[in-house]
Design an enzyme around this catalytic site. Sequence first.
Site, PDB file in Angstrom:
ATOM      1  N   SER A 238     -12.970  -3.406 -51.311  1.00 58.18           N
ATOM      2  CA  SER A 238     -13.359  -2.194 -50.599  1.00 58.18           C
ATOM      3  C   SER A 238     -14.838  -2.290 -50.294  1.00 58.18           C
ATOM      4  O   SER A 238     -15.575  -3.072 -50.932  1.00 58.18           O
ATOM      5  CB  SER A 238     -13.094  -0.972 -51.491  1.00 58.18           C
TER       6      SER A 238
ATOM      7  N   TYR B  81     -13.529   2.911 -60.185  1.00 56.89           N
ATOM      8  CA  TYR B  81     -12.962   2.331 -58.966  1.00 56.89           C
ATOM      9  C   TYR B  81     -13.956   1.372 -58.321  1.00 56.89           C
ATOM     10  O   TYR B  81     -13.615   0.229 -58.000  1.00 56.89           O
ATOM     11  CB  TYR B  81     -12.581   3.430 -57.981  1.00 56.89           C
TER      12      TYR B  81
END
Length: 262
Positions: A144, A157
């Site tokens: 990401s 995350y």
Amino acid sequence: MARNHAGTTAIVTGASSGLGAEFARTLAARGANLVLVARREDRLSALADELRDEPGVTVHPLAVDLAAPGAADVVTAFVRERGLPVDSLVNNAGFGMHGPLAEADAARLDEQVRLNVGALVSLTRAFLPEMTASGRGVLVNVASTAAFQPVPFMAAYGATKAFVLSFTEAVAHETRGSGLRVTTLCPGATRTEFFEVVGTDRVRVGGYQTPQQVVATAMRALDARHTPTAIVSGRRNAAAAVVAGLVPRSIVVPLTARLMSR
């Protein structure tokens, strides 16, 4: 020029929707046989039926929760029992959580780390020897744009995605010269179910891309003569990733916190 994957076998995790489903469709269109892995059996079955319409393509759906302990061993056993030689692996399965770490559900936090990191590492290790021996496929680990800086309020995350980026860059170096193309895909906000799981889309930065746009970007890079070890989808996202690496963390972290606390 698009690479031909005819006669190869690819495993795609998180294949029931979003980027995973789009990777599966793209690889099937290029002739790859598929092992589709995700939790939702109904969606996997529907996708498998769709992809079996591609001439000469076989599809093996496997419904398993990769966040469960030992799940990667289930995938490995499934593949071995069917005698499938694996050429490609797309580690797409993952999810995010939003909120202060001190308030996070501990069990859910453990699941996030097991899925985003543990399953990805275990599956990569399990199939890397045959993928490098084949030299015909790709290893795509989905990270990401969160990988490029600490992410307050999505601390675990962001850290898992930073791990994926570092891990994949190292594996790419270890396997250089084998013919296997290894890269980390770093999308920004994408129109998938990600923000539904997170619980809000107010933390997204920039506009949405579609799964088709993200996967097309990845495949163009994988088709190129020299595949980069990190692919950032979207020009603005790529520019932001560069800036995050140049600006001091003392500035980047508070700014990111402000965006994530909205």
